[in-house]
Design an enzyme around this catalytic site. Structure first.
Site, PDB file in Angstrom:
ATOM      1  N   GLU A 170      49.805 -37.777 -22.878  1.00  0.00           N
ATOM      2  CA  GLU A 170      48.989 -38.847 -23.459  1.00  0.00           C
ATOM      3  C   GLU A 170      48.501 -38.568 -24.874  1.00  0.00           C
ATOM      4  OE1 GLU A 170      45.926 -40.124 -20.804  1.00  0.00           O
ATOM      5  OE2 GLU A 170      47.374 -40.950 -19.400  1.00  0.00           O
ATOM      6  N   GLU A 359      52.022 -40.713 -13.882  1.00  0.00           N
ATOM      7  CA  GLU A 359      50.708 -40.875 -13.248  1.00  0.00           C
ATOM      8  C   GLU A 359      50.504 -42.341 -12.918  1.00  0.00           C
ATOM      9  OE1 GLU A 359      47.290 -39.498 -15.506  1.00  0.00           O
ATOM     10  OE2 GLU A 359      48.339 -37.683 -16.114  1.00  0.00           O
TER      11      GLU A 359
HETATM   12  C1  GBH Z   1      44.855 -40.005 -17.401  1.00  0.00           C
HETATM   13  O1  GBH Z   1      44.304 -40.645 -18.485  1.00  0.00           O
HETATM   14  C2  GBH Z   1      44.883 -38.544 -17.592  1.00  0.00           C
HETATM   15  O2  GBH Z   1      46.169 -38.072 -17.917  1.00  0.00           O
HETATM   16  C3  GBH Z   1      44.318 -37.771 -16.439  1.00  0.00           C
HETATM   17  O3  GBH Z   1      44.062 -36.465 -16.841  1.00  0.00           O
HETATM   18  C4  GBH Z   1      43.098 -38.486 -15.921  1.00  0.00           C
HETATM   19  O4  GBH Z   1      42.418 -37.759 -14.953  1.00  0.00           O
HETATM   20  C5  GBH Z   1      43.542 -39.796 -15.354  1.00  0.00           C
HETATM   21  O5  GBH Z   1      44.310 -40.500 -16.237  1.00  0.00           O
HETATM   22  C6  GBH Z   1      42.407 -40.688 -14.890  1.00  0.00           C
HETATM   23  O6  GBH Z   1      41.577 -41.038 -15.932  1.00  0.00           O
HETATM   24  O7  GBH Z   1      36.957 -44.311 -23.884  1.00  0.00           O
HETATM   25  O8  GBH Z   1      36.714 -46.477 -22.779  1.00  0.00           O
HETATM   26  O9  GBH Z   1      38.555 -46.062 -24.280  1.00  0.00           O
HETATM   27  C7  GBH Z   1      44.057 -41.998 -18.277  1.00  0.00           C
HETATM   28  C8  GBH Z   1      44.066 -42.830 -19.458  1.00  0.00           C
HETATM   29  C9  GBH Z   1      43.063 -43.819 -21.212  1.00  0.00           C
HETATM   30  C10 GBH Z   1      41.702 -43.311 -19.321  1.00  0.00           C
HETATM   31  C11 GBH Z   1      41.869 -44.107 -21.967  1.00  0.00           C
HETATM   32  C12 GBH Z   1      40.463 -43.601 -20.112  1.00  0.00           C
HETATM   33  C13 GBH Z   1      39.819 -44.909 -22.072  1.00  0.00           C
HETATM   34  C14 GBH Z   1      38.434 -44.920 -21.908  1.00  0.00           C
HETATM   35  N1  GBH Z   1      42.818 -42.943 -20.123  1.00  0.00           N
HETATM   36  N2  GBH Z   1      40.755 -44.446 -21.172  1.00  0.00           N
HETATM   37  S1  GBH Z   1      37.609 -45.487 -23.324  1.00  0.00           S
END
Ligand code: GBH
Length: 453
Positions: A170, A359
């Site tokens: 990511e 994922e």
């Molecule tokens: C993934 O990210 C990760 O790879 C993993 O480690 C994690 O545990 C899992 O998913 C669950 O979260 O600050 O409001 O913009 C997920 C993708 C993208 C989740 C951005 C949070 C934004 C929050 N992420 N997102 S914000």
């Protein structure tokens, strides 16, 4: 029907790879064991106010000591693959320099244990836990080179037994969310010129990493990336809106996946950034655009896109409606169709050789019932819906070869600490006891039958 698909409308291809995913800092704990170096997330989680409840990954699921338990969970599920990440600072405590054999031994034990259980390891080289000793972190171009040295060294040691490597997890999360909005380590809010440079160092690390892993491993080793491109659902399923999704996927990921798939920054990105565009050295884009053996995508949510002739880009991204269904993580809108439309747009834009869902999963309203079980019917609903749309993708011949649930078990959810849990196994963080939730029972049955009922 897709080649190899058995009869039955909701069956998956017979060679479809089912798996579960985790990441080092979220599960391992043992942060001082056997010479592991400090990381950005150790520092961040120990900084007051950064992580919910002051939670840290110091112990997490203690998988450094309990990896045999994790393997037993995978075996009981019947999955054929496990995606985990390697902690760079266990191999090179200072990010570079002298390797630490004891750290590497942990991954040797894990890989050997998985293979003995008939489970194929899919290895991520970097899932956000950056050695703290590297000066300037991802702001420093040298970090991309240090990453490649670490990735090449480590792949060389594991490559006799591991056939699938992902460079990075990511891009957007360890660049924008870490250096622009600052919710993730190191928690900086830099101006756009510097953010774009961090992004460039991220994709460069990927390109250099691909080269290093290939140089260190046998031919036939599969090298890719696990990214989370922004993906979208068409407003309605007419050709113009479907086309708008395809265009939006390319444009909105210009600084990340599009650069990797096309080996250049597209004009709309460079124009929009103007003098804030990144400094790019000769040869960078060729490395960044090296053809990959597969592309892995983490899929959680996606906005709706509609074609709009009045917009300069030709499309508009709609906000999620206020009453749209969500899981407990506030960003996690339930949009099951996005797994189909996202994979379709990616396949049509770039024709990757193979796709994996590295994922997919959710936080849920988990409660331990009197019998000690978690009946997470909401998580089952989430997974069932996303997988129904993924099955459509395989049925239509989109080359999705496998799927990894996030996550094998409850773990350290970054800035949310242990307040949001994504596991299909419950973890009692006092005793470290792992218990299958209803969703694990559901997934075991899906893996066994290879079809949705
Ligand atoms: C993934 O990210 C990760 O790879 C993993 O480690 C994690 O545990 C899992 O998913 C669950 O979260 O600050 O409001 O913009 C997920 C993708 C993208 C989740 C951005 C949070 C934004 C929050 N992420 N997102 S914000």
């Amino acid at each position: 029907a897709a080649a190899g698909a058995p009869q039955g409308s909701l069956a998956f291809p017979s060679d479809f790879l089912w798996g579960c995913a985790t990441a080092a800092y979220q599960i391992e704990g043992a942060v001082n064991a056997d010479g592991r170096g400090q990381t950005n997330w150790d520092v961040f989680s120990h900084t007051p106010g950064k992580v919910a409840n002051g939670d840290t990954g110091d112990v997490a699921c203690d998988s450094y000591n309990r990896y045999q338990d994790d393997i037993a969970l995978l075996k009981a599920l019947g999955v054929k693959a496990y995606r985990f990440s390697i902690a760079w600072s266990r191999i090179f405590p200072n990010g570079r320099g002298k390797p630490n054999a004891k750290g590497l031994d942990y991954y040797n034990r894990l890989v050997d244990g998985l293979l003995a259980a008939g489970i194929t390891p899919h290895v991520t080289m970097f899932h956000w836990d950056l050695p703290h000793a590297l000066p300037g972190g991802w702001q420093n171009r040298d970090t991309a080179h240090a990453f490649a040295d670490y990735a090449g060294y480590t792949a060389g040691k594991l490559g006799d037994r591991v056939n699938h490597f992902m460079t990075l997890n990511e891009l957007r999360c360890f660049t924008d969310l870490s250096y622009m909005t600052g919710g993730k380590a190191p928690g900086l809010k830099l101006p756009m010129k510097e953010v774009n440079q961090v992004r460039h160092h991220g994709v460069l690390a990927h390109g250099l990493g691909v080269q290093a892993i290939r140089a260190a491993t046998k031919s036939g080793t599969q090298v890719g990336i696990a990214d989370n491109p922004n993906i979208y659902v068409p407003a309605i399923e007419t050709p113009e809106h479907i086309e708008a999704v395809k265009k939006a996927v390319r444009e909105e990921n210009a600084m990340f996946l599009t650069a990797i798939m096309e080996g250049r920054y597209i004009d709309s990105y460079l124009t929009a950034q103007g003098k804030d565009a990144p400094v790019v050295k000769d040869g960078d884009m060729k490395l960044i655009g090296a053809p990959l053996d597969f592309l892995s995508v983490n899929v959680y949510t996606g906005n709706t896109v509609r074609a709009d002739e009045t917009a300069p880009s030709g499309y508009k991204i709609l906000p999620h409606p206020g009453q749209a269904p969500r899981m407990p993580s506030p960003w996690l809108y339930v949009t099951p169709e996005v797994i189909y439309w996202g994979m379709r747009a990616i396949a049509e834009n770039w024709k990757p050789k193979g796709l994996y869902i590295s994922e997919n999963g959710c936080s849920a309203d988990d409660k331990v019932a009197d019998d000690g079980k978690v009946y997470d019917t909401d998580r089952v609903m989430y997974l069932r819906n996303y997988l129904t749309h993924l099955q459509r993708a395989t049925r239509e011949g989109i080359p999705v070869k496998g799927y990894f649930v996030w996550s094998l078990m409850d773990n350290f959810e970054w800035e949310d600490g242990y307040t949001k849990l994504f596991g299909i196994h419950h973890v009692d963080f006092k005793t470290q006891k792992r218990t299958p939730k209803l969703s694990a029972d559901w997934y075991r049955e899906l893996v066994r039958t290879n079809r949705l009922v």
